[in-house]
Every structure is written in C-alpha cells, then in structure tokens.
Scaffold this motif. Structure first.
Motif, PDB file in Angstrom:
ATOM      1  N   ARG A 159      -9.261  19.467  -6.153  1.00  0.00           N
ATOM      2  CA  ARG A 159      -9.236  18.044  -5.573  1.00  0.00           C
ATOM      3  C   ARG A 159      -8.837  17.058  -6.040  1.00  0.00           C
ATOM      4  NH1 ARG A 159     -14.659  16.829  -2.523  1.00  0.00           N
ATOM      5  NH2 ARG A 159     -13.107  15.432  -1.619  1.00  0.00           N
ATOM      6  N   TYR A 160      -8.732  17.089  -7.555  1.00  0.00           N
ATOM      7  CA  TYR A 160      -9.001  15.599  -8.617  1.00  0.00           C
ATOM      8  C   TYR A 160      -8.516  15.744 -10.043  1.00  0.00           C
ATOM      9  CZ  TYR A 160     -13.172  14.730  -4.989  1.00  0.00           C
ATOM     10  OH  TYR A 160     -13.248  14.170  -3.543  1.00  0.00           O
ATOM     11  N   GLY A 161      -7.403  15.127 -10.307  1.00  0.00           N
ATOM     12  CA  GLY A 161      -6.926  15.253 -11.596  1.00  0.00           C
ATOM     13  C   GLY A 161      -6.710  13.696 -12.301  1.00  0.00           C
ATOM     14  N   TYR A 162      -7.113  12.971 -13.617  1.00  0.00           N
ATOM     15  CA  TYR A 162      -7.619  11.871 -13.967  1.00  0.00           C
ATOM     16  C   TYR A 162      -5.604  11.595 -15.008  1.00  0.00           C
ATOM     17  CZ  TYR A 162     -12.478  12.842 -14.819  1.00  0.00           C
ATOM     18  OH  TYR A 162     -13.411  13.363 -14.284  1.00  0.00           O
ATOM     19  N   VAL A 163      -4.957  10.406 -14.294  1.00  0.00           N
ATOM     20  CA  VAL A 163      -4.125   9.660 -14.761  1.00  0.00           C
ATOM     21  C   VAL A 163      -4.863   8.462 -15.454  1.00  0.00           C
ATOM     22  CG1 VAL A 163      -1.957   7.927 -14.143  1.00  0.00           C
ATOM     23  CG2 VAL A 163      -3.078  10.037 -12.433  1.00  0.00           C
ATOM     24  N   THR A 192      -7.467  10.442  -9.037  1.00  0.00           N
ATOM     25  CA  THR A 192      -6.648  10.714  -8.248  1.00  0.00           C
ATOM     26  C   THR A 192      -7.060  11.525  -7.371  1.00  0.00           C
ATOM     27  OG1 THR A 192      -5.561   9.607  -9.317  1.00  0.00           O
ATOM     28  CG2 THR A 192      -4.371   9.851  -8.223  1.00  0.00           C
ATOM     29  N   ASN A 193      -6.866  11.784  -5.610  1.00  0.00           N
ATOM     30  CA  ASN A 193      -6.825  13.372  -5.100  1.00  0.00           C
ATOM     31  C   ASN A 193      -5.013  14.198  -5.354  1.00  0.00           C
ATOM     32  OD1 ASN A 193      -8.812  12.075  -3.915  1.00  0.00           O
ATOM     33  ND2 ASN A 193      -8.069  10.905  -2.015  1.00  0.00           N
ATOM     34  N   LYS A 194      -5.366  14.730  -5.642  1.00  0.00           N
ATOM     35  CA  LYS A 194      -4.543  16.186  -5.277  1.00  0.00           C
ATOM     36  C   LYS A 194      -4.338  16.392  -3.823  1.00  0.00           C
ATOM     37  CE  LYS A 194      -5.613  18.118  -9.559  1.00  0.00           C
ATOM     38  NZ  LYS A 194      -5.017  19.084 -10.829  1.00  0.00           N
ATOM     39  N   ARG A 195      -3.331  16.691  -3.850  1.00  0.00           N
ATOM     40  CA  ARG A 195      -2.745  16.944  -2.256  1.00  0.00           C
ATOM     41  C   ARG A 195      -3.485  18.956  -1.679  1.00  0.00           C
ATOM     42  NH1 ARG A 195       2.138  14.953  -3.327  1.00  0.00           N
ATOM     43  NH2 ARG A 195       3.042  13.051  -2.469  1.00  0.00           N
ATOM     44  N   LYS A 200     -14.885  19.265 -13.091  1.00  0.00           N
ATOM     45  CA  LYS A 200     -15.692  19.975 -11.929  1.00  0.00           C
ATOM     46  C   LYS A 200     -15.429  20.246 -10.645  1.00  0.00           C
ATOM     47  CE  LYS A 200     -19.911  18.027 -12.978  1.00  0.00           C
ATOM     48  NZ  LYS A 200     -21.041  17.590 -13.009  1.00  0.00           N
ATOM     49  N   GLN A 201     -14.112  19.772  -9.835  1.00  0.00           N
ATOM     50  CA  GLN A 201     -13.575  19.909  -9.231  1.00  0.00           C
ATOM     51  C   GLN A 201     -11.919  20.041  -9.486  1.00  0.00           C
ATOM     52  OE1 GLN A 201     -14.855  17.961  -5.460  1.00  0.00           O
ATOM     53  NE2 GLN A 201     -16.329  17.002  -6.559  1.00  0.00           N
ATOM     54  N   PRO A 202     -11.186  20.756 -10.243  1.00  0.00           N
ATOM     55  CA  PRO A 202      -9.646  20.594 -10.149  1.00  0.00           C
ATOM     56  C   PRO A 202      -8.557  21.214  -9.493  1.00  0.00           C
ATOM     57  CG  PRO A 202     -10.576  22.481 -11.436  1.00  0.00           C
ATOM     58  CD  PRO A 202     -11.888  21.966 -10.818  1.00  0.00           C
ATOM     59  N   THR A 249       0.873  -1.263  -0.098  1.00  0.00           N
ATOM     60  CA  THR A 249      -0.119   0.077   0.318  1.00  0.00           C
ATOM     61  C   THR A 249       1.041   1.358  -0.265  1.00  0.00           C
ATOM     62  OG1 THR A 249      -2.053  -1.043   0.953  1.00  0.00           O
ATOM     63  CG2 THR A 249      -2.020   1.272   1.251  1.00  0.00           C
ATOM     64  N   GLU A 250       0.446   1.863  -1.004  1.00  0.00           N
ATOM     65  CA  GLU A 250       1.540   3.355  -1.027  1.00  0.00           C
ATOM     66  C   GLU A 250       0.081   4.673  -1.384  1.00  0.00           C
ATOM     67  OE1 GLU A 250       5.461   5.036  -3.424  1.00  0.00           O
ATOM     68  OE2 GLU A 250       4.439   3.200  -4.082  1.00  0.00           O
ATOM     69  N   ASP A 251       0.490   5.849  -1.676  1.00  0.00           N
ATOM     70  CA  ASP A 251       0.459   6.884  -1.285  1.00  0.00           C
ATOM     71  C   ASP A 251       0.484   7.385  -2.465  1.00  0.00           C
ATOM     72  OD1 ASP A 251      -2.070   6.961   0.827  1.00  0.00           O
ATOM     73  OD2 ASP A 251      -0.391   6.941   1.906  1.00  0.00           O
ATOM     74  N   ARG A 252       0.227   7.879  -3.167  1.00  0.00           N
ATOM     75  CA  ARG A 252      -0.149   8.605  -4.506  1.00  0.00           C
ATOM     76  C   ARG A 252      -0.293   9.511  -4.848  1.00  0.00           C
ATOM     77  NH1 ARG A 252       3.406   5.746  -9.596  1.00  0.00           N
ATOM     78  NH2 ARG A 252       4.206   8.281  -9.775  1.00  0.00           N
ATOM     79  N   TRP A 253      -0.518  10.509  -4.936  1.00  0.00           N
ATOM     80  CA  TRP A 253      -1.470  11.097  -4.566  1.00  0.00           C
ATOM     81  C   TRP A 253      -0.900  11.977  -6.860  1.00  0.00           C
ATOM     82  CZ3 TRP A 253      -3.778  12.681  -1.028  1.00  0.00           C
ATOM     83  CH2 TRP A 253      -3.440  13.119   0.029  1.00  0.00           C
ATOM     84  N   PHE A 254      -1.850  12.079  -7.638  1.00  0.00           N
ATOM     85  CA  PHE A 254      -2.224  12.883  -8.888  1.00  0.00           C
ATOM     86  C   PHE A 254      -0.700  13.581  -8.837  1.00  0.00           C
ATOM     87  CE2 PHE A 254      -2.873  16.203 -12.132  1.00  0.00           C
ATOM     88  CZ  PHE A 254      -3.250  15.471 -12.665  1.00  0.00           C
ATOM     89  N   GLU A 255       0.207  14.736  -8.349  1.00  0.00           N
ATOM     90  CA  GLU A 255       1.227  14.877  -8.869  1.00  0.00           C
ATOM     91  C   GLU A 255       2.303  14.618  -8.746  1.00  0.00           C
ATOM     92  OE1 GLU A 255      -1.714  18.139  -6.914  1.00  0.00           O
ATOM     93  OE2 GLU A 255      -1.024  15.928  -6.678  1.00  0.00           O
ATOM     94  N   ASP A 256       2.449  13.117  -8.219  1.00  0.00           N
ATOM     95  CA  ASP A 256       2.848  12.180  -8.302  1.00  0.00           C
ATOM     96  C   ASP A 256       3.477  11.032  -9.378  1.00  0.00           C
ATOM     97  OD1 ASP A 256       4.336  12.526  -5.188  1.00  0.00           O
ATOM     98  OD2 ASP A 256       2.621  11.330  -4.050  1.00  0.00           O
TER      99      ASP A 256
END
Length: 150
Positions: free
Chosen positions: A118-122, A145-148, A114-116, A3-10
């Motif tokens: 908070r979220y992004g698409y990979v 994917t969640n954004k930081r 709608k929520q740039p 289990t590893e957290d990877r945010w959109f920015e990662d």
C-alpha cells in the motif's frame, strides 16, 4: 502551485529540483525568536556577537530549517504526506542578509515495513546553500506515499 497525483511508482532516484533564492532578513530572525521564545544572544544581540568568532548575529537553525522546507513545498500531492525529517545538520551559520537556495533530490525509495503493498517512503536529500554556494544545512525529508492499487 498545482495539485498533481504522484504515486510511489512515479518517483525516480536522482530526480531533483532547485528553488529560487530567498534572503534571510532581520525581520525573519526577530519574528522567529518571538514565535519560538528563543531570544539567545547569538540571534538577538548584535553588539555581543561582534565580540564572538562569528562576528555577527546568526539566524536560528530552526528558522533556516522552516524556510528551506517551505521553499521545497511547490506542489500539492494528494498521494503523499510528509513523514518527517532525519539527519538534520547545521553545517555553517546563516547570517542576516544571506540568500539561501534549496535543492531537493530523491536518493532512496523504500517499502513501508508493515504495508509494503500500500505504501512506500520517498527519501529526499535537502541541501541548503548560501549565496557563496556553501552548504549551510542538509537533511533528509521522508514522504509516506501511496502505491498504485494499494
């Protein structure tokens, strides 16, 4: 599996991973037919398929899709979830006893409309090859994917 957290920015465009091989067996084909109800002769009738251009039974495209996507599910990321699959194409048949490998490459990162904040698409291009290094299937797997700080 970890289990590893990877945010959109990662995520980075161009990063990729490739699976080990997986041989598609007659048991896979028979079980998939039973699970889906797809007993089409292209998958189940060896004698009839000998009279057809392919010459042998073909694994269900949906079986290869399921197995290939499963082969990319290597780590758990609590910050992302599968949003779906686009542009699925079955390019060449997969036969019983063919071995497939899967490469998944990040090709695009985009903001949620709608929520740039908070979220992004990979966008991940998934390419499935057989043991002869022929591409048999491609698709785009989308992750929400969640954004930081979102």
């Amino acid at each position: 599996m970890k289990t590893e957290d990877r945010w959109f920015e990662d995520y980075q465009i161009g990063e990729s991973r490739t699976s080990v091989g997986r041989t598609i067996t007659e048991t896979d084909v028979v079980m998939h037919a039973g699970q889906t109800g797809d007993f089409f002769p292209h998958h189940m009738d060896a004698e009839w398929m000998k009279t057809q251009p392919a010459g042998q039974r073909i694994a269900h495209g949906t079986l290869i899709l399921s197995v290939a996507v499963g082969m990319t599910a290597t780590d758990i990321n609590p910050q992302a979830m599968s949003y779906g699959y686009d542009k699925i194409r079955f390019i060449k048949p997969v036969f019983i006893d063919d071995t497939i490998t899967v490469t998944a490459a990040i090709t695009e990162l985009s903001d949620h409309k709608k929520q740039p904040d908070r979220y992004g698409y990979v966008h991940e291009l998934v390419t499935v090859n057989n043991q002869r290094d022929e591409t048999v299937m491609v698709l785009t797997h989308l992750y929400l994917t969640n954004k930081r700080g979102g």
